[in-house]
Structure formats: C-alpha cells, structure tokens
Design an enzyme around this catalytic site. Structure first.
Site, PDB file in Angstrom:
ATOM      1  N   ASP A   1       0.866  -1.173   0.000  1.00 41.30           N
ATOM      2  CA  ASP A   1       0.000   0.000   0.000  1.00 41.30           C
ATOM      3  C   ASP A   1       0.910   1.232   0.000  1.00 41.30           C
ATOM      4  OD1 ASP A   1      -2.147   1.662  -0.066  1.00 41.30           O
ATOM      5  OD2 ASP A   1      -3.195   0.773   1.621  1.00 41.30           O
TER       6      ASP A   1
HETATM    7  C1  BGC Z   1      -4.922   3.341  -0.017  1.00 42.25           C
HETATM    8  C2  BGC Z   1      -5.118   2.339  -1.125  1.00 42.25           C
HETATM    9  C3  BGC Z   1      -4.981   3.015  -2.459  1.00 42.25           C
HETATM   10  C4  BGC Z   1      -3.603   3.649  -2.532  1.00 42.25           C
HETATM   11  C5  BGC Z   1      -3.308   4.307  -3.857  1.00 42.25           C
HETATM   12  C6  BGC Z   1      -3.649   4.153  -0.192  1.00 42.25           C
HETATM   13  O1  BGC Z   1      -3.607   5.212   0.689  1.00 42.25           O
HETATM   14  O2  BGC Z   1      -4.924   2.674   1.219  1.00 42.25           O
HETATM   15  O3  BGC Z   1      -6.364   1.716  -0.996  1.00 42.25           O
HETATM   16  O4  BGC Z   1      -5.191   2.118  -3.502  1.00 42.25           O
HETATM   17  O5  BGC Z   1      -3.512   4.626  -1.510  1.00 42.25           O
HETATM   18  O6  BGC Z   1      -4.010   5.446  -4.045  1.00 42.25           O
END
Ligand code: BGC
Length: 766
Positions: free
Chosen positions: A296
């Site tokens: 993530d």
């Molecule tokens: C989130 C994800 C997301 C990623 C990219 C993160 O902060 O937890 O779900 O896909 O950012 O934007």
C-alpha cells in the site's frame, strides 16, 4: 537503442532469442504460441539485477507530462529511472495523452523496452461515478455489480489505464472506520460473492482493451483497526482471520484477480507488508496465487514508524523477504534492494519470483503484444462519459437504495397536486453524492435530489437549505469543515415546512466525510442536522428522511419518529435521478443493508453474525446483571443486516428441509414460499442463514449461506430453494483446517437476518 520494430515483435524476438521457440515463423503470427511462463522467463533472463529491481518499483505520477522535462529534485530522479527501465508501474497518471507519453519512454528509450503498468483507484467508477461499493453491496445484485465494474473498467481503460486498485474486500464491522464505504459490508459470504463479481467485471474473460487488472485489497485485516481508527493496530484471532477476514480474498483470488495489495496494519505484531505468513504462506503458498502483490502507499516505509524496521534499508529487506513484490511510493526497493541482494540479505531467487509475477501480469494484459493497447485517443473520446455508462450507473444506483422505514405507506409520493418542501444542503449538492473515491470525476457532476425531483412536474416543490453540512470550501479538496454552529437558516426552513403535504429532508454525511483517514467517533447526523430535523418535525411530522452517507449512521430518534426513511448513500453521478424515481414509485426499492445500523456508538463493533457467549441474556431486562448485555440499551441494532423494505409486501411460509439428516456426499434442500401479498410487483432478496449449534470452536449465532434475488408479481407466490452440502457447513476448525463437523444445525430463511422462520437438520458425518 531506439526501438524501430513494433513492441510485440521485440517481445517475441526476445523469446526466440532465448530458445523458447525453435521455429522462426512470422513473429507476429508467433506471438502467442509460447506459454506465458516461458515468455516471462525469456524476458527475465535478459535482465540485469537493477532492471529487475526497477520492475518492482512503482512511482506516483511525478511530472506534468505536457510540460518541460524535470531537471531538478525528486521528479528528475524519477524521470531518469523511467528512462533506465527502473520503473515497473506508475499510479495516478491518467488520460491517453499522458499515459502514451510515459509508455513511449518505457518502450522506446529503455534497454529492454518493457511496458509500464498504469494503476489508478477506480473504486466506484472513473469519470461516470457509480454508487460507493457499500451502496452497491446493498443491491445484493451480483450481475448488476459485475456490470458496474465492467463499465468502470471500460471507461478507465479508454483513458489509458490498465490496472485498478479495486475491489476492496475488507469485511467491515465497525462503522467508525471511514473506509467501510469502500467495501461490501460485514458479511464474509456476501463479500465473497461480490468480490468475485467485481473481479470478473473489471477483468472480463479475456483482457480486451476494455478490461483492466483488478487489485484485491487490503491483505489483510485492515478493517479490524482498533476503535475504528484508520491505520490503527489490528489484533484478531486466527479463528476470525480464517472464518471472517480471508474468505473474500480467497474468492477473489479464485476468480482470477491478477494482483493483490497488502495493507497498512499489523497482524499478530507484524506489519502486513513485512508479513510472510500472509503473503508467502497463505496467498502464494496455500492459495497458489500467481499474480503479484503491491504494497500500500508508503507502507514499506511505514514499517519504521510501526517499530518493526530500523530504517528504509531494513524495511526493504523485510518486505522483499516477506513476498511484497512491488513498492508503492516508499522508494525502498529502488534505493536498497540491489545492495541487499549483493550483501546476501535477499536472495536472487526471491527477486526473480517477484519480477516473474510482475512480467506475467504485463503479458496477461497483452502489454508486450501492444504497449499502447490502452492508448487510443479516438476510443477515449467516444467512450468516456458515454450515455450507456450513465444508464448503467443509474440502474446500479436505483438497485442500491434501501427503504428503511415506510409507516402508513407515506411513500411513494403522489405525483400530482402535492405541496412538497425539500430541506437540506445535501439535496442541492452536486459533489457530495460522488462520494469519496471519485478522483477521476470532476466536482459538481452529480445529479442532485432536487434536479431528480424536478423531472416530475405535477407537484409544487419548494426548496430551503435549512443548514449547511460543510462550511466553506473543502480542505485541499480532501476534507470538509462540518457546520456545528450555524443555525441561521432554521427559521426559513421551519416556515417552509408548515403547511406542506410532505417534507423531504435530505441529510447525512458529505461525500468527503467518509473514506480513507476519515474515522468518526460520533455516528449521528453530522453538525446541526439532527437539531434541524427535530425543529422541522415539531411543525410537520410528515417527513421523508433521505439519508446520504457512506457508513451506517446512528439515528435512533429518526428511526422512532420519522415515518419514512430512505437510505440513499453516496450514489454517484446519477444519484438524484435514482432517488427521485424511488420516491415517486417509478422504481420499487429492493435493497437490503449490507451492514448493521447501531442504536448507539457504544455497541460498535456490532454485526449480525456475532457469537452467543456463555451468557447471551436474550430477552433479559436491561437492568438485570450478569448477562452479556448493556444496562442502558438493548443489544439489538436499529436496523439489522439484511433489512430493507419494498413497496410490495412479502410473506414467508412453508419452510421445509428435504431431509433431517445430511450424510457425507449428499445434499439437503431447503425450500420456502415467498408471497407478494401486495398489489405492486416487486423484488425481494430471499436470505438463507445457518447456525451450527455446537462445534470444536464456537460458531456465530447465524451465518448467511445463500441468497436469491427474486422478482415476484403482485399476488403471486414463488417457491425458492437452497441446497446444503458439506461445503456449506464447513468452517476453520480447532484442527486448523476447513472441515465439516457432525452435529445439529438450524436454518433460517427470510427477508433479513432477523428472520425467525426456522428448521433444522443433523450432519451425520457418515
Ligand atoms: C490506499 C489504497 C490506495 C492507494 C493508492 C492508499 O492510501 O490505502 O487503498 O489504492 O492509496 O491510491
């Protein structure tokens, strides 16, 4: 070297160069004859360690592609990395023009011409926004959700994207957690079916230029953040992990999802990004997942703040060894992994495994055949925002609405001769219904409730705002200031409500009050809205409350006093049309709650599939002590999981089991009659629950095991059946495996998890 041949020719020639094909036929004709694994190996064998690590590196869009090339700072470094082939993927770059420009650098200026993956959060639609996933889940309509994902994929893919960071399949029991809007609610079975449907919708059957790779997230346990506070510690049992958290992930993997994302949280003291048990043992091991895992955002670096890694170098070592294949924006791999391999801290085999997985996805998507597969300006123009998509998200929005209460059939509204007063800032807000994850869409593009109601011209409509929900502009477009003080519009609203035949109050959360990083400790109507509701009720109780929100709300006063309540969520671009059609009865609602609505925040986490405990205390007076209950309120929620009314009325009877004994390898059929005893045709979600009365580990008081969405004409009866076999009754047992244990089972069928209609059988185990 500048690339002068089409890219697929190069890819195929690489393969042939590595002896993967002995016949030098036409390269174009040959491009698909090699199994993917051999194509992958042929490319891998040409790569340097730096290039391999580069594939494991993902950067956020770092540069205005139409502007000058960056020459300073981080953007310049990233740009140089892209040219060297050290960027496997980028996120948050969209639009054919920009994607093409970056892809061109990757395939024409790098040594091996390997195309880049372009990821984006297409969570509930891209430009044409569909309902938030929690709302879609309320439809219980798997085909509609598959279609909704298909629309989102087609629109995003036409804009150059080839990968969406969806579906989020985290089972969510805590409405304080802002991200409940992004998932399918509290049930592992419903969540699993929806996970499959959405993966199929995004990916299709054969990865045409209208499909994108799905990314199943967040692996795993993220939604169990303590106190519902985003990113907080997770501490759950193995029993909960296997029986509740993992099933939707497994279902999504089995449905063929190409990628997974790990998560910000720890599990058993080990952050998910560095968690080998989750990534290597379960996902890649037990489940045989062949795709790759992306971290993530920054989660690799965050292992330092967790107190698990000493520094970024250490974090990269831990993540790579634990099976996290691609680094989203930590720069841990690109900065340290080459040295870590040279120092022997990460084995070359592990790098090869990660890179193989990433290349495989690029091959599966067809990017080696044509890296510009998703870059067609004419298609982009013809596809993005097309009418068919608007029709699709409208259909999904109508199906997502839940009629929570409708005393004295206040709804549907009469179409002629009524004086209707509409109150609430959200009734006139063109951005909030787009919800939180609509980064591909422009502000002010949703149809409001007022606009939707304006399509019906037989009534006199008066609109008064009453009170703002959010004050001023949004904070950096990310958050809102809630109006806790300004009641100056109350008097005008009160006077407009007097004498109206019906008052429609559109209240709830602003779209930016839900989603990531937006946990709340108070789940009532935000700001002064509850006061406004009570002030209007004093002068005119004939109120239809239309809720717009991204999580279950705590609305005990409204549930007791307001005669009609419609759950209108954040329904996306076509929100107002969908709500108006339901209010006027042109669409008969059939949605059912995918998450329990608590009576009080103190009950949270609250969910229908709880465990009995040794002192269940059902029916004991609240004042009594030594029971597992509250001394101030009942244990029950306001609206249970599965609840939702219709303009039709459905009666259940004749619940039967075909046999009272289930033997090994056999089946028991459960049947029930569902009668539409009203004068209106309608749809009903017939729900089938099971209880395992005693087992090697304690089991929930009820578990959803099947459902069917049936259309029943007025006055007609349908016989609905469900089948039970050993698979249905399996669970993760005290033996640490999925198995069916002999014993007694109860079955319940009805229109919500509160159904009392029951029968039973015994599993003999023989
Ligand atoms: C989130 C994800 C997301 C990623 C990219 C993160 O902060 O937890 O779900 O896909 O950012 O934007």
């Amino acid at each position: 070297m500048k690339l002068s041949l089409p890219h697929y020719v190069l890819a195929a020639s690489l393969a042939i160069a590595m002896g993967c094909s002995t016949q030098k036929q036409s390269l174009t004709a040959n491009k698909n004859i090699l199994p993917v694994d051999r194509k992958v190996d042929s490319v891998l064998s040409l790569m340097t360690l730096e290039e391999k690590v580069g594939q494991m590196n993902q950067y956020n869009g770092f540069w205005e592609v139409t502007g000058p090339v960056p020459i300073n700072g981080q953007a310049a470094t990233k740009y140089e990395h892209l040219k060297k082939g050290w960027v496997g993927s980028m996120l948050n770059v969209k639009g054919v023009k920009d994607v093409r420009a970056l892809q061109k650098i990757a395939v024409e200026e790098t040594r091996l011409h390997i195309p880049v993956l372009f990821g984006y959060d297409v969570i509930h639609g891209y430009k044409t926004v569909s309902p938030i996933p929690l709302a879609e889940a309320a439809s219980w309509d798997l085909e509609a959700m598959r279609r909704s994902a298909e629309i989102a994929a087609a629109e995003a893919a036409s804009s150059g994207l080839n990968w969406t960071f969806a579906p989020m399949v985290d089972v969510s029991r805590d409405a304080r957690w802002g991200r409940v809007m992004e998932g399918a609610g509290e049930d592992p079975y419903l969540g699993s079916r929806i996970a499959e449907a959405r993966v199929k919708g995004f990916q299709g059957n054969s990865f045409t230029e209208f499909n994108v790779a799905a990314c199943v997230k967040h692996f795993a346990g993220y939604s169990f953040a303590e106190s519902g506070r985003d990113y907080n510690t997770v501490d759950i049992s193995r029993n909960t992990l296997y029986n509740v958290v993992l099933p939707p992930f497994k279902a999504a993997a089995e449905a063929g999802a190409l990628t997974f994302m790990n998560s910000f949280n720890e599990l058993d003291g080990i952050p998910a990004t560095g968690n080998s048990f989750l990534q290597r043992d379960i996902l890649k091991g037990e489940w045989g997942f062949k795709g790759f895992i992306v971290s993530d955002w920054g989660s690799m670096g965050e292992m330092i703040a967790h107190g698990y890694a000493k520094d970024l170098n250490h974090a990269a070592e831990l993540a790579a060894n634990a099976g996290s294949d691609m680094d989203m924006e930590s720069s841990g791999y690109i900065g340290h992994l080459v040295n870590l391999v040279k120092e022997g801290k990460v084995s070359p085999d592990k790098i090869d495994d990660a890179v193989r997985r990433i290349l495989r996805v690029k091959f599966e998507l067809g990017l080696f055949d044509d890296p510009y597969k998703y870059c067609n300006e004419a298609r982009e123009k013809a596809t993005v925002g097309k009418k068919e998509f608007h029709d699709g998200v409208l259909d999904m929005a109508k199906k997502s609405i839940v009629l929570l209460k409708n005393d004295n059939s206040l709804l549907p509204l009469k179409k002629q001769g009524q004086k209707i007063t509409v109150i609430g800032a959200l009734a006139d807000d063109k951005t909030s219904p787009l919800g939180n994850w609509r980064i591909g869409a422009d502000d002010n593009t949703a149809v409001t409730v007022l606009e939707g109601m304006a399509q019906y011209n037989g009534n006199t409509i008066t609109y008064v705002k009453g009170a703002d929900v959010a004050i001023g502009s949004t904070v950096m477009g990310l958050n809102t200031h809630i109006n806790n003080t300004d009641r100056s519009g109350f008097a005008e609203a009160v006077s407009a409500a007097k004498g109206a035949d019906v008052v429609i109050m559109v209240l709830g959360e602003h779209g930016l009050q839900t989603g990531e990083g937006r946990s709340r400790s108070d789940l009532g109507l935000p700001g002064v809205q509850q006061e406004l509701l009570e002030a209007i009720y004093k002068v005119n109780p004939n109120i239809v409350l239309v809720l717009q929100n991204g999580r279950p709300l705590v609305i005990p006063w409204a549930a007791e006093h307001i005669p009609a309540i419609v759950e209108g969520w954040h329904l996306g671009t076509e929100s107002g049309h969908a709500i108006a059609q339901v209010l006027y009865g042109d669409y008969n609602p059939s949605g059912k709650l995918p998450m329990t609505f608590p009576r009080s925040v103190g009950q949270v986490p609250i969910y229908y599939n709880y465990k009995s405990t040794g002192r269940p205390g059902n029916g004991q007076p609240t004042e009594s002590v030594f029971w597992s209950h509250y001394n101030d309120i009942s244990n029950t929620p306001i609206y249970p999981f599965g609840h939702g009314l219709s303009y039709s009325k459905f009666d259940y009877s004749n619940l039967k089991v075909s046999s009272h004994n289930l033997n090994k390898g056999s089946k028991v059929t459960i049947t029930v009659d569902v009668k539409n005893s009203s004068t209106v045709d309608g749809k009903e979600v017939v729900q089938f629950y099971l209880r395992d009365l005693f087992a090697s580990v304690t089991r929930p008081v009820k578990e959803l095991k099947g459902f069917e969405l049936v259309e029943i004409k007025a006055g007609q009866t349908k016989n609905v059946s469900f089948t039970v076999d050993e698979k249905t009754i399996e669970f993760y047992s005290a033996n640490n495996k999925w198995e069916a244990e002999p014993g007694d089972f109860k079955v319940y069928v009805g229109g919500s998890s509160y159904t009392k209609l029951e029968a039973g059988f015994n599993y003999t185990g023989k």
